[in-house]
Design an enzyme around this catalytic site. Sequence first.
Site, PDB file in Angstrom:
ATOM      1  N   ASP A 129       1.083   8.279   5.117  1.00 59.00           N
ATOM      2  CA  ASP A 129       0.740   7.236   4.166  1.00 59.00           C
ATOM      3  C   ASP A 129      -0.680   7.448   3.655  1.00 59.00           C
ATOM      4  O   ASP A 129      -1.513   8.061   4.334  1.00 59.00           O
ATOM      5  CB  ASP A 129       0.827   5.851   4.824  1.00 59.00           C
ATOM      6  CG  ASP A 129       2.227   5.513   5.300  1.00 59.00           C
ATOM      7  OD1 ASP A 129       3.188   5.979   4.657  1.00 59.00           O
ATOM      8  OD2 ASP A 129       2.355   4.784   6.300  1.00 59.00           O
ATOM      9  N   MET A 130      -0.972   6.904   2.488  1.00 60.39           N
ATOM     10  CA  MET A 130      -2.286   7.104   1.875  1.00 60.39           C
ATOM     11  C   MET A 130      -3.418   6.732   2.842  1.00 60.39           C
ATOM     12  O   MET A 130      -4.413   7.457   2.957  1.00 60.39           O
ATOM     13  CB  MET A 130      -2.407   6.268   0.599  1.00 60.39           C
ATOM     14  CG  MET A 130      -3.749   6.424  -0.103  1.00 60.39           C
ATOM     15  SD  MET A 130      -3.898   5.466  -1.627  1.00 60.39           S
ATOM     16  CE  MET A 130      -4.083   3.803  -0.955  1.00 60.39           C
TER      17      MET A 130
END
Length: 291
Positions: A129-130
Amino acid sequence: MKKFIIEPEYDGYEIGTYLKETKGYSGRGLRNLEIYLNGKRVKNNSKKVRKLNRVLIKEKEKETGIKPMDIPIKVAYEDKNVLLIDKDPYIIVHPTQKKVDKTLANGVVNYFLKTTGKIMVPRFFNRLDMNTSGLIIVAKNSYAQSFLQEKGTVNKFYKAIVKGIVEKDEFLIDRPIGKVGDELRRRELTVEEGGQEAQTKIKVVKRFEEENLTLIEAELLTGRTHQIRAHMALEGYPLLGDELYGGEDKRAKRQMLHSYKTEFTDVETGKLITVEIDLPEDMKELLAKDK
């Protein structure tokens, strides 16, 4: 370029079957290869091989539309087949419809261009995930990608800071999770409802009683989207800073999740390689305050 000598036990095999069963190539991957048997180009993958035949594999160059950009890449490990990157938080791994550049993929393409002189496809074996930091595996060629997917072993370990004091020292979370409609958040669902099997092994590293926090290690036994985040929230211990799963907290600007260790099978030797990195600064600083 790869070279093989046909082992005696595979005498009489079709070349395509041999490459899939012993070298980990996928059917799709075979279409991107030039195969030579004893120096002659093979045009039919049903061609039979004999023991001690010489096989040479050339990969057709695959194009990518990802532009090289001068984005810093922290290399944790590299050989001729794989690249392991220590990803910072707050960067997207791969271009999306909304974010077409300034991603980790743009940086990887630029890194390959600088180190090899070629525009190479960034074949991400895993993604984060970012706002999750840590190790990401990039295969440098289709053979390495197919090998890791079909033949190799890849074990992924994370460290996370969660809200609450986790009582059990070690336990297994075995709860199917899935997405409801277009919602990003994963929920516990039965298989009949569309849930996918999801298993996470949890081990407590340290408890911080005064701050009501626990540092845990999580090993992924399956690889579902948001698996650790969803599982810990379902257990009542959301990741610190994880707004999506109920962990919002002024002490953290992101979910405190870090992919700190990866074990994978070496493409050349078949031996298990372990790569381990330190916690990022924001997690270390937060834990230092809680001592």
